[in-house]
Design a protein around this motif. Structure first.
Motif, mmCIF file in Angstrom:
data_model
loop_
_atom_site.group_PDB
_atom_site.id
_atom_site.type_symbol
_atom_site.label_atom_id
_atom_site.label_comp_id
_atom_site.label_asym_id
_atom_site.label_seq_id
_atom_site.Cartn_x
_atom_site.Cartn_y
_atom_site.Cartn_z
ATOM 1 N N VAL A 6 77.809 17.156 14.514
ATOM 2 C CA VAL A 6 76.686 17.248 13.988
ATOM 3 C C VAL A 6 76.125 16.520 12.638
ATOM 4 O O VAL A 6 77.125 16.345 12.171
ATOM 5 C CB VAL A 6 75.999 18.641 13.631
ATOM 6 N N ASP B 286 72.458 19.582 6.003
ATOM 7 C CA ASP B 286 71.900 18.888 6.970
ATOM 8 C C ASP B 286 71.519 17.462 6.420
ATOM 9 O O ASP B 286 70.589 17.556 5.613
ATOM 10 C CB ASP B 286 71.017 19.333 7.881
ATOM 11 N N ILE C 5 71.035 26.554 18.749
ATOM 12 C CA ILE C 5 72.001 25.688 19.438
ATOM 13 C C ILE C 5 71.452 25.860 20.935
ATOM 14 O O ILE C 5 71.017 26.849 21.428
ATOM 15 C CB ILE C 5 73.402 26.130 19.469
ATOM 16 N N GLU D 182 83.094 22.964 12.519
ATOM 17 C CA GLU D 182 82.931 22.278 13.878
ATOM 18 C C GLU D 182 83.585 23.217 15.058
ATOM 19 O O GLU D 182 82.930 23.224 16.000
ATOM 20 C CB GLU D 182 83.710 21.061 13.839
ATOM 21 N N TRP E 198 75.879 16.856 9.809
ATOM 22 C CA TRP E 198 76.115 17.888 8.481
ATOM 23 C C TRP E 198 77.216 17.326 7.939
ATOM 24 O O TRP E 198 78.174 16.540 8.194
ATOM 25 C CB TRP E 198 76.271 19.309 9.070
ATOM 26 N N ILE F 250 72.436 20.868 18.738
ATOM 27 C CA ILE F 250 72.279 21.814 17.550
ATOM 28 C C ILE F 250 70.979 21.280 16.705
ATOM 29 O O ILE F 250 70.895 20.238 16.165
ATOM 30 C CB ILE F 250 73.409 21.764 16.789
#
Length: 932
Positions: A265, A207, A162, A60, A267, A146
């Motif tokens: 995000v 993801d 990004i 991050e 993720w 992102i």
């Protein structure tokens, strides 16, 4: 006495001690192993969860730094417009910070998502348009985004983008600055170090939306697609849940996986290690414990086996003797006496029983054989139960078939235990048993019982008292009547009323219709069948709900029943359709039809009065189809079909229409069906032909032709296009027919390209809106041009204004794609449809075509003349050609020429001609003036 004790109590106590010893020893070993493994697993999970958390925070932080760098640069960039493209391109190579952070490069787009500048330079041309990308759209909406992981421009280069908005003069996004991060570049995440003697941990960054690997300790896994949802339950739980650890079973070996979800995000970071090496020390300890426990078990079991073998030897001998006597036909002999007290008592009891059994066996042998034969071969379910507790003593094969329980699982259990009888039926069963006990038997009561799988079965029960070995029992006989009851219920349902309205259903109505027709034929009277349909009921159902529609139908049924006032019978056909039967009408047919039409109008007026349902007021109209019957015998279903056909014709005329069935209606439907079949066959056999109508300029020179399809049907003659073209559009055959017309026209155009005097001709082909809206239409045109070799510049598509009713942007895009091939477009029948100047100026047209409906009356109708002049002036102002079709007289031509129209088509010059006659026409018209 003292010598007997070791042979009885000692053996039992030794066996009991051994059982407790072994149970305690194995339980302790199991508990110790389980507790050690649990403690070890908790420590490993805590350690690995910390690693996942650290990796997630590092990732991050890395993404935040790159996003912050993009935002800072974006605020200092010039507004990305075309005038600043060179400035932007010169500025980007100097942004060294972005070059270090974005190994895949970075680029700037304008407000439409088109690349303005990039570094490196080749990133722009290869990815010129980004408007369709999700991250570009969201960045243009004002967010720093992102994107999803994707393949890069180069092989083996997965990337993630990004993007951040570039502010314009008013602060609103004027473009996007996007950086490309190579997922395999160093700096995103580094492999996890392993302590000496330990197995290194693996990590994955996933993801959640795309189920794709973003980063991994093994670079070859980057951008790898994970199994789809539902294929891996553990993976699905990791993706859907929060932070934590799970054991992930895999074909190679189980792994301990810890997960941390990122907040910036969608993720998550997964850190995993193989579980087997971590638990190897515990496995070694467990192996030693098991070996020690096994040794002790074998030692204890051996001593106990030796001791029990000596103690049980006499019992074994007695068992062999009893087993031998249990065989069919074997004689019953007393057992030899035994010295031990317990065995001596057992021998005495067995010998007594053997004597009793021998006596009873001789008395009951013959009757038992007859009983067993009858009991087993009965097709009904037979079972014998004790009166005292209802436990089954015996059942036959019919019982097993009916209830699904095998005999060995039934004996010793009651019907309540097996679920054959439900607890709610206990009182009924008790009353039935009491009747049997008082009367000796009971016959023929119906009762619902239950099979092994829980399905109900209706049986007819009978029972009688029996004496089995001196104990009162009951012989139950259960005859399956489920199918019989189902058949009765089905017959009742077919003859019952409609559940929604309470009216007779179709089956009952058809039976009544047959009876009324028979009466009419016998009494020489007539009757009428009315098929009534509520207009636009589907809209009510869709907008207000099915329950609302059902309530409305109930009120319609009630009002129609009140309107009939006993004059006829009413039934519901289904949906929003009702049937009315008017019996005993006077002859002749005209009088009966008049009476039926009067009733139809009366019902229509009655239903037109307001109906209120759930606070909503409805004023409905109905369409009615009428069939007069009684003149000749017809099948009831045929009468129903004719009434439905008349109803369909009435509804086509508009709301509230009433129509009487006539024989020609059937002929029209049959003719239309035959024409549809013939049209499909003609498409398979290519039984069509193209005729060509010349198009001339103001000097009389032929400048092009319009290809018109013609169909000669064997045994029918020429079928008008006005008849089969709408049928093709309605049945979906217009697409293959349009492909054939296009191919045939292009083939002829390709041949003319090599013929002197014809190579200059344009070919106009009509394209329906349905055909033009096909996704692959542009590819079909390219394929036809490639196959035929026709010059695209000489091909012109005539489109109608109905095309504007579709998605106009997709229409324009498809027209531009065809225009890029060299084709031209003419807007056919201009002014008759959706004529929008806003859309007209956006369409890449080259020609407007004045509809012949305006041309025909321009000399007599001031409005038509004004429309024609307006179209000509509009075409001139927009730089479009204007052609008039339907020019039939010289006066028409002169008026159009005076107003500025320079192209003509119509019977004044020529009708549509086959290709051979067209050649003769071209020779006659070559260089000649317009006809006088």
């Amino acid at each position: 006495m003292r010598q007997l004790l070791p042979h009885s109590l000692t053996t039992r106590i030794a066996a009991l001690v051994l059982v407790f010893l072994l149970a305690g020893m194995w339980s302790l070993a199991w508990y110790a192993d389980r507790q050690l493994r649990q403690d070890m697993r908790e420590q490993l999970q805590a350690q690995q969860q910390s690693v996942a958390l650290l990796l997630g925070r590092e990732l991050e932080r890395t993404l935040h730094e790159r996003a912050s760098a993009l935002q800072g640069v974006a605020r200092g960039l010039p507004v990305p417009v075309q005038d600043h493209a060179s400035t932007l391109q010169a500025l980007l190579p100097r942004l060294t910070v972005l070059q270090q952070m974005f190994g895949g490069g970075f680029y700037v787009t304008d407000a439409q998502g088109m690349a303005m500048a990039s570094h490196p330079l080749q990133l722009g041309p290869q990815r010129r348009g980004y408007a369709a990308s999700r991250f570009i759209r969201e960045a243009l909406a004002g967010q720093t985004v992102i994107g999803d992981p994707m393949p890069g421009l180069a092989a083996n280069m997965p990337i993630v983008v990004i993007a951040t908005p570039v502010p314009g003069p008013g602060g609103a996004p004027a473009g996007v600055l996007a950086g490309v991060v190579r997922l395999r570049d160093a700096g995103l995440l580094q492999p996890l170090p392993a302590a000496e003697g330990q197995v290194a941990s693996d990590y994955l960054v996933i993801d959640r939306r795309t189920r794709t690997v973003v980063a991994a300790s093994a670079e070859q896994r980057v951008l790898q697609a994970l199994p789809a949802a539902g294929q891996d339950a553990v993976l699905d739980r990791l993706l859907a849940g929060g932070d934590g650890s799970v054991i992930h079973p895999q074909p190679e070996q189980a792994r301990l996986a810890s997960v941390h979800h990122l907040t910036a995000v969608p993720w998550l970071v997964v850190v995993s290690q193989p579980l087997a090496p971590l638990l190897a020390p515990l496995d070694e300890v467990r192996q030693r414990i098991v070996l020690a426990a096994l040794g002790l078990t074998l030692l204890a079991a051996g001593g106990l086996w030796w001791m029990l073998r000596r103690a049980l030897a006499p019992l074994q001998q007695m068992g062999h003797r009893l087993a031998a006597m249990a065989e069919d036909g074997a004689p019953l002999q007393p057992l030899a006496p035994q010295p031990m007290r317990e065995l001596a008592q057992l021998v005495r009891g067995c010998n007594h029983l053997l004597a009793e059994l021998d006596q009873r066996q001789r008395a009951l042998g013959e009757s038992r054989q007859r009983y067993q034969a009858a009991f087993q071969i009965s097709p009904d379910a037979l079972d014998i139960t004790r009166v005292s507790d209802g436990v089954h003593v015996d059942v036959n094969a019919g019982f097993e078939r009916l209830f699904g329980w095998p005999r060995e699982q039934v004996l010793g259990r009651s019907g309540l235990e097996l679920g054959i009888w439900h607890a709610s039926d206990t009182a009924v069963r008790a009353q039935f048993v009491q009747q049997v006990l008082s009367e000796g038997m009971a016959v023929g009561i119906e009762q619902q019982l239950y099979r092994r799988d829980g399905t109900p079965v209706t049986v007819q029960l009978s029972a009688s008292l029996l004496d089995v070995a001196g104990e009162p029992c009951m012989l139950w006989v259960a005859h399956d009547v489920t199918a019989h009851r189902a058949a009765r219920a089905h017959i009742h349902q077919l003859t019952s009323t409609d559940l929604l309205t309470g009216l007779p259903n179709v089956q009952q109505f058809l039976q009544q219709l047959g009876e009324v027709q028979a009466h009419c034929l016998q009494a020489r009277r007539l009757a009428a069948l009315l098929c009534v349909d509520v207009d636009d009921f589907k809209t009510i159902n869709d907008s207000l709900g099915r329950d609302h529609g059902d309530q409305l139908l109930r009120q319609v049924a009630q009002r129609m029943g009140a309107g009939l006032a006993g004059q006829g019978s009413l039934a519901r056909l289904g949906g929003d359709e009702f049937l009315v039967l008017l019996p005993d009408l006077p002859a002749p047919r005209g009088a009966a039809a008049h009476a039926a039409e009067a009733l139809a109008h009366r019902l229509g007026a009655l239903l037109g009065q307001p109906l209120e349902v759930e606070g909503t007021t409805h004023s409905i109209s109905v369409g009615v189809g009428i069939v007069v019957l009684g003149e000749s015998r017809q099948e009831p279903r045929e009468l129903l079909r004719r009434a439905a056909l008349a109803l369909n014709q009435a509804k086509a005329s508009g709301p509230g229409a009433v129509l009487l069935f006539e024989a020609q209606m059937q002929d029209q439907v049959s003719s239309r069906a035959r024409l549809q079949r013939s049209l499909a066959e003609a498409l398979q056999q290519h039984a069509f032909a193209l005729h060509y109508q010349p198009q001339l300029d103001q000097h009389g020179a032929v400048v092009g032709v319009e290809a018109l399809v013609r169909w000669h049907l064997q045994g029918h003659g020429m079928v008008s296009p006005a008849e089969f073209i709408p049928l093709a559009e309605k049945t979906g055959l217009i697409a293959p027919l349009g492909r054939w017309i296009l191919h045939a026209a292009c083939s002829q155009l390709a041949r003319w390209a090599h013929v002197p005097g014809c190579s200059h001709l344009d070919m106009a082909v009509n394209v329906s809106a349905v055909q033009f809206q096909q996704e692959a239409f542009v590819e079909q045109v390219q394929e036809v041009l490639a196959q035929t070799g026709a010059p695209a510049a000489r091909l012109k598509f005539e489109l109608t204004e109905s095309l504007m009713m579709y998605e106009i942007d997709s229409v324009i895009a498809r027209m531009k794609a065809l225009r890029a091939l060299g084709l031209r477009f003419s807007l056919d029948d201009f002014g008759t449809g959706f004529s929008s100047l806003a859309y007209l100026k956006r369409l890449p047209l080259q020609q407007l075509k004045i509809d012949q409906g305006f041309v025909r009356d321009i000399l007599d109708d001031h409005n038509d003349a004004a429309i024609a002049r307006t179209v000509i002036a509009l075409g001139e102002s927009l730089g479009l050609e204007v052609i008039a079709e339907g020019v039939e007289t010289e006066a028409h031509r002169d008026a159009l020429q005076q107003w500025g129209c320079r192209l003509y088509q119509g019977y004044l010059f020529s009708r549509p001609l086959p290709v051979a006659q067209l050649g003769e026409f071209l020779q006659q018209r070559a260089g000649g003036p317009l006809p006088p």
